[in-house]
Design a protein around this motif. Sequence first.
Motif, PDB file in Angstrom:
ATOM      1  N   LYS A 105     -30.232  32.188 -20.496  1.00  8.28           N
ATOM      2  CA  LYS A 105     -29.998  31.479 -21.764  1.00  8.28           C
ATOM      3  C   LYS A 105     -29.704  32.418 -22.928  1.00  8.28           C
ATOM      4  O   LYS A 105     -28.841  32.163 -23.755  1.00  8.28           O
ATOM      5  N   ASN A 165     -30.662  27.672 -14.108  1.00  7.82           N
ATOM      6  CA  ASN A 165     -31.241  28.604 -15.069  1.00  7.82           C
ATOM      7  C   ASN A 165     -31.599  27.932 -16.391  1.00  7.82           C
ATOM      8  O   ASN A 165     -31.779  28.601 -17.407  1.00  7.82           O
ATOM      9  N   GLY A 166     -31.660  26.608 -16.368  1.00  6.27           N
ATOM     10  CA  GLY A 166     -32.075  25.871 -17.565  1.00  6.27           C
ATOM     11  C   GLY A 166     -31.041  25.810 -18.663  1.00  6.27           C
ATOM     12  O   GLY A 166     -31.356  25.571 -19.821  1.00  6.27           O
ATOM     13  N   GLN A 214     -27.391  25.160 -14.612  1.00  5.94           N
ATOM     14  CA  GLN A 214     -28.481  24.184 -14.649  1.00  5.94           C
ATOM     15  C   GLN A 214     -29.748  24.747 -14.019  1.00  5.94           C
ATOM     16  O   GLN A 214     -30.842  24.536 -14.524  1.00  5.94           O
TER      17      GLN A 214
END
Length: 159
Positions: free
Chosen positions: A26, A47-48, A45
């Motif tokens: 991120k 990895n958030g 996704q």
Amino acid sequence: MMYVLPDEKKEELRKPLGRVVKEIGKEEIKGKVVSVGDMVTMVLQKNGIIPDIAVVDYRIERKEYKGERFHAEEIIKVRNPAGMITRELWNAIATAYTKDKSILIEVEGEEDLAALPAIYLAPDNTTVIYGLPSKGMVVVEVGEEERKKVGNFLKEIEG
């Protein structure tokens, strides 16, 4: 307006337009996030990272993607044959950039060239991430130079 990729231009597209990574966090991404391709969207996704705009065709390296469907606040469905950028795909990406919610562009056909309009139409402070088969993902922080490079390429393949 339509763009068709001739065989002799394919090699040029294998040159990454940004930095190539296998993984991404991120903290490495600035601004609006645009993912092109199912694999890239899946990795983000995992990895958030939820892309603001995702372009998928539910295929990974030409094979059907059997995982869960992707989600977004709005879904735009378009048809786009392999090796082409149709007006429909171009307009969907242009429209997605004007919205203030997450957009999923589902392509019937192929999204193999969608990174080009995604970069060309991107406002400043946009990160476009697309897949480079067997190499990883290409992270493009879009600025004037990137848009110009893609614009020149698009002029060469205008159909």
